[in-house]
Enzyme design. Structure first.
Site, PDB file in Angstrom:
ATOM      1  N   GLY A   1      -3.814  -3.232  11.480  1.00 33.61           N
ATOM      2  CA  GLY A   1      -4.300  -3.712  10.189  1.00 33.61           C
ATOM      3  C   GLY A   1      -5.820  -3.610  10.192  1.00 33.61           C
TER       4      GLY A   1
ATOM      5  CB  SER B   1     -23.937  -7.719  36.051  1.00 28.40           C
ATOM      6  OG  SER B   1     -25.166  -7.070  36.284  1.00 28.40           O
TER       7      SER B   1
ATOM      8  CG  ASN C   1      -6.098   9.974   2.073  1.00 30.02           C
ATOM      9  OD1 ASN C   1      -7.290   9.681   1.981  1.00 30.02           O
ATOM     10  ND2 ASN C   1      -5.177   9.070   2.376  1.00 30.02           N
TER      11      ASN C   1
ATOM     12  CG  HIS D   1      -1.815  -1.188   1.302  1.00 28.35           C
ATOM     13  ND1 HIS D   1      -1.374  -2.443   1.659  1.00 28.35           N
ATOM     14  CD2 HIS D   1      -3.155  -1.324   1.064  1.00 28.35           C
ATOM     15  CE1 HIS D   1      -2.396  -3.304   1.636  1.00 28.35           C
ATOM     16  NE2 HIS D   1      -3.487  -2.654   1.287  1.00 28.35           N
TER      17      HIS D   1
ATOM     18  CD  GLU E   1     -20.197  -3.878  24.785  1.00 28.27           C
ATOM     19  OE1 GLU E   1     -20.128  -3.229  23.708  1.00 28.27           O
ATOM     20  OE2 GLU E   1     -21.191  -3.837  25.529  1.00 28.27           O
TER      21      GLU E   1
ATOM     22  CG  HIS F   1      -5.691   2.088  -0.374  1.00 25.72           C
ATOM     23  ND1 HIS F   1      -5.457   2.530   0.901  1.00 25.72           N
ATOM     24  CD2 HIS F   1      -6.108   0.795  -0.246  1.00 25.72           C
ATOM     25  CE1 HIS F   1      -5.727   1.571   1.759  1.00 25.72           C
ATOM     26  NE2 HIS F   1      -6.131   0.507   1.098  1.00 25.72           N
TER      27      HIS F   1
ATOM     28  CG  HIS G   1     -29.211 -10.011  27.297  1.00 25.29           C
ATOM     29  ND1 HIS G   1     -29.874  -9.423  26.250  1.00 25.29           N
ATOM     30  CD2 HIS G   1     -28.712  -8.986  28.046  1.00 25.29           C
ATOM     31  CE1 HIS G   1     -29.802  -8.102  26.366  1.00 25.29           C
ATOM     32  NE2 HIS G   1     -29.100  -7.815  27.434  1.00 25.29           N
TER      33      HIS G   1
END
Lengths: 663, 663
Positions: free
Chosen positions: A116, A387, A187, A27, A414, A263, A476
């Site tokens: 990455g 919890s 860019n 790249h 998360e 790219h 859940h």
């Protein structure tokens, strides 16, 4: 821009283009566009020492746009990091080379994090900045700022589009991480074309909303402007900074600059020649760099080494004046063996409980025991601490006002939480843990994979581990998550059945050197098992055996171990020879010798039943073609947990019946 | 606020509190705080017809904060949706009831989407708004706005913290989705305490940066202010709107309102009594609601039914004036059977290719064939269309300026992309697909799970399916992802080996009624297999057989099928009776009869080798205790793909050797 600066910036560009061309893969867009930014930063504003890449107080730099790896490799080569040679650059993207397609932590000296997957670096940088702020608070004394460095991260439009960057930056703003500096390579180009097709938001305004100082560099080739912005960013210690640098992707390649085609593919031989012409590069030979460029970098490297020398002198004085702090420092940065020994020898750590208790609750008690033994333990939950039982009592909350706090409030984020946990570990000095409901481990997956790939032994506390969740229902209730993590290389998933196995799981997690560990814990109470032991550390062991050779093996983990034991009682009464194998960690069992595995699961015994209130996927390796399953085959349901276990067949009767059918 | 309005709002509150109390489980905080917003919206601003919940042109409403399900159930009950009775509310969170812990699409009439994982609803709402905008462009004629509705979504701080909401809203702003209206329940409370601990950003400014109109309601109990804001939001058709409504969590419960404790547990019997007192609620009996409240809702329902009646009259006129549009409408909303038949009978669709070709490229050709047969096919990639080969030529790009475009540019936002794809499918009328590299399927996981749970047959195009990725290295090489999806209930993962199997995979995907499908495709060219056939639809089949009963079975998918066939040749020459089983879709094979499974993999044949350049996890079910694996046991590496395959043992020699070792 002086001649030597120009030459040095262009050296990065030409080396990058040459390496990508030789590999016929890579790249070039980012290295060509960002070379001035990276050069200015590494040369004039970053504290680092090529001769000692692991200097504890170095400024950290993460290339979040990991596809631009040649930018980093060129810099590391020119600065002389880890003897990264010209040949290494020539072997870019070749099997076994030091210069992998994307930067890999632990593989190439000077690479601070594997990147990455876009946005990952943004999250890890926030984690590093948190680590710095906390360690500074713990260790710094008047006249001894032994922890005092910046964290820089460079990423592009893709990193800013990924949700993880919003998650991480919202938290970074809340925490006022003044020594975090984000460099945004703007860019305006994405793979599918102009960013306008999908990304017209005002990024600066978003970052301001998060609480960042925002700065703009109008011309990404203007070293002075870049340098001024970096200094302005450094000066504001009350909030993190975001520098938007307007660049041209593939700058210097007339046929491709400013286009999506710059790219992700080599420029082509002709275009590389055109690049040389455009940049007025003095050398025709690929990978050839004028001597004065190397001299420029090595002179800078020597100056930078002095900064470390000064720090070392200061640190020596610090250790002399505060010997207890030196001891603490060693405990933070090199204390794992001591922890291992202390825990192993502490019988009370391994003690069984008398009453039924949820493994999440047992885990919470372990955490509150570990926190004293491990002052460098720092972690928290994605807004589920009550919890997940992950709160360290009396240790305070890490915040803008309280850098000493050891409890993290990650918010409902998360994915960023996991990247931040990785960043805290990568920084050095801390042992970190993160937590959420097991079903929401789904959100953590991309960054949990990076933990495994980087060999970062982060700990994951995943509670509410099955249909035992009950009323919250299928959204859940984890089903396939255990298989998801078991299938991942270099990752240990522990699903303990009681206090002894929960201790084993935590022991394994915090003493692990190169493997992350997830603890998968119940919401509901579990009965202590008479036969449980720290043999759990082998992944699977005989928890309850018959005399002689078994004819039937019941295999289970976590909440289902009790079912197996009770079913064994019934079957034994019928005269069957039954063995119960507890398998809290399939991954660790796989790492054992063939002899050990055979001793636990003799190949000759074909009647086998796997019992686990989650997907059966992956159990076939032990169940074989002749065994049976008592597992979940679909999603769960909403209802009281006890009813769900019955409804889905997790009863002694059903286990017995399933075993009987095997004959 | 009139008496009847007050009573009606409080009916929602009291019913919610009562149901949660009776279940002894649930989340009262949101229903108590948001009852006025929901009431005002459903009563006075939303087009919907309780008597016809599937009316195509209804306004959509998603409760993104799914834990507040009782808010929705109370509304549905009071409006008389699907005969949701008082008894159903009394059975809240009980096994088998219509009122599950979190709202479940397809389970409860009137629930537009399954929610619970925070932020999910935000993404799905954006998908619904995209569907509306596109279908309006396709179908509307002068005087016949047959598609013309709003999409409302209600969520809280958690939804705004999750990265998916930034991803989705950044795209929504770019696309100028003027009929998307986001209601933000801003109560400043999260589970771990005040949102200040993790979330001090200026949410309104973030949303402005994304291109939203932002509005604020200072008092979440002020119906007039709420109504005015909604009307202002509706009036601006040039951009989506975001209404921040300041509420008090658990409003009406003096002991808990404004506190984290109001969020996720029953109020307690005494507090429910206090709530009744505070709200001056006239009924003592749990679940009792004054007659005039029911009358209020049913009167409103009747008025709303008139709106549908008017629309139906308009639609009848439309069909009369534009019979070709009626046919097209049916093709969009009810065309799956016709597609199924047409594809099945079209021999050219199933044709084998002559030259080696990558399955991603073959898939691209299928997409460009399907686009004509299925005008309602709409999808795209997370900024990887040129690599994923997902672009529909000549169909234009969906954008603010071109609502007719069928190619989506999702940007680098895999998670939101998946939620948006789900939303487009849930809306009705469209068949959607989403795409990225297989390794980045990790980012899609939480929302792919919702596809499976909701039975939404979204199609996933995952290319670059193994170490065949090559030089990009381990961050870009999937290993455990195949196992991750195979382990998920109600999800089909297809890894085809050539053109015939790629056609099978797409056929299975677009004709599926209730199961999402992922296509896992190579970057590199694959040789067409002589024995491949649409038997692939059974998940696994004999692609190359010996005479008589086999003594050895080689099982493979995708790029490794050729290896199996070549190894068979070598082994056959040695006199071994070898069968090659192609297993493009393990999930579908599991759904076949025991007879079929036995015919493909006879239990008596114990020598079995699984060959797949990904994790072995999950293959044990077919390999058994006596077979062997040629699979990946760790992460990949960076290097040319051919070298990687050799390096990791994916050679004919190694397969042959592995088979020989079985004896």
């Amino acid at each position: 821009m002086s001649t030597i600066d120009t030459l040095s910036v262009n050296a990065i560009r030409v080396l990058s283009a040459d390496a990508i061309q030789k590999a016929n893969s890579g790249h070039p867009g980012l290295p060509l566009g960002c070379a001035p930014t990276a050069y200015e930063l590494w040369m004039n504003h970053m504290n680092h020492n090529p001769a000692d890449p692991k200097w504890a107080n170095r400024d950290r730099f993460i290339l979040s746009g990991g596809h631009g790896s040649m930018l980093l490799y060129s810099l590391l080569h020119l600065f002389g990091y880890g003897d990264l040679s010209k040949e290494d650059l020539m072997n870019f993207r070749q099997l076994g080379s030091k210069t992998a397609g994307h930067p890999e932590y632990g593989h190439t000296v000077g690479v601070e994090a594997t990147t990455g997957p876009l946005g990952a670096g943004m999250g890890m940088a926030v984690g590093m900045a948190i680590a710095e702020a906390h360690l500074a608070e713990v260790f710094n004394k008047e006249n001894y700022p032994v922890v005092d460095h910046y964290t820089f991260v460079l990423g592009g439009d893709g990193c800013m589009m990924e949700g993880i960057s919003s998650e991480a930056f919202s938290l970074a703003g809340t925490l006022g991480l003044g020594k975090l500096i984000v460099l945004y390579d703007s860019n305006q180009i994405s793979i599918e074309g102009s960013t306008d097709i999908a990304f017209t938001e005002n990024v600066q305004e978003r970052m301001q909303a998060f609480g960042f100082q925002t700065l703009t560099v109008e011309d990404g080739n203007d070293l002075t402007a870049i340098g001024n912005a970096i200094e302005e960013a450094k000066a504001d210690l009350s909030r993190p900074s975001f520098i938007m640098i307007k660049t041209q992707i593939g700058y210097g390649c007339p046929a491709k600059q400013g286009k999506a085609s710059a790219h992700g593919e080599p420029l082509g031989v002709e275009n590389v020649a055109e690049l040389r012409k455009f940049l007025e590069w003095p050398c025709e030979e690929p990978f050839e760099v004028p001597k004065e460029v190397y001299e420029n970098f090595s002179r800078a490297g020597e100056e930078k080494a002095e900064a470390e020398a000064e720090w070392k002198a200061m640190f020596a004085g610090y250790c002399e004046e505060y010997p207890e702090m030196e001891a603490l420092w060693n405990q933070y940065f090199d204390g794992k063996e001591a922890v291992k020994k202390a825990l192993w020898e502490d019988e009370s750590f391994w003690a069984q409980t008398e009453k039924p208790e949820a493994t999440r609750s047992l885990s919470g008690k372990v955490i509150n025991r570990l926190k004293d033994l491990m002052p460098n333990l720092m972690g928290g939950s994605a807004d589920l601490a009550p919890s997940n039982k992950t709160y360290m009592n009396g240790e305070g909350d890490f915040s803008k006002e309280n850098r000493a706090g050891r409890n993290m409030h990650f918010g409902v984020r998360e994915l960023a939480m996991t990247a931040i946990g990785n960043g805290m570990m990568l920084h050095g000095g801390l042992q970190s843990y993160v937590a959420t409901f097991f079903v929401f481990s789904d959100y953590t997956k991309p960054m949990a994979r990076l933990s495994a790939l980087m060999k970062t032994p982060l700990t994951f506390v995943f509670t509410h581990d099955s249909i035992g969740v009950g009323e919250d229902g299928p959204t859940h209730e984890p089903i396939e998550q255990l298989a998801m993590f078991r299938a991942m290389p270099n990752f240990h998933v522990f699903r303990p059945c009681d206090a002894v196995e929960t201790a084993s799981a935590w022991y394994s997690a915090v003493t692990s050197e190169t493997t992350p560990t997830a603890l998968v814990l119940t919401r509901q109470n579990l009965t202590p098992m008479a036969g449980s032991s720290r043999e759990a550390l082998k992944g699977a062991y005989v928890l309850d055996d018959c005399e002689g050779t078994p004819e039937l093996i019941l295999m289970a983990s976590g909440s289902e171990v009790e079912l197996a034991v009770k079913a064994k009682e019934v079957l034994s009464a019928e005269g069957k020879k039954v063995r119960v194998v507890s398998m809290p960690c399939m991954d660790l069992f796989e790492e054992q010798s063939e002899e050990y595995k055979e001793s636990i699961l003799p190949k000759a015994v074909r009647k086998r039943v796997a019992i686990e209130a989650l997907s059966d996927f992956g159990w076939g390796r032990y169940v074989g073609l002749d065994g049976a399953y008592v597992t979940m085959n679909g999603f769960g349901a909403s209802g009281p947990a006890k009813q769900l276990f019955e409804h889905f067949g997790f009863t002694v009767e059903n286990v017995v019946e399933t075993a009987r059918k095997l004959g």
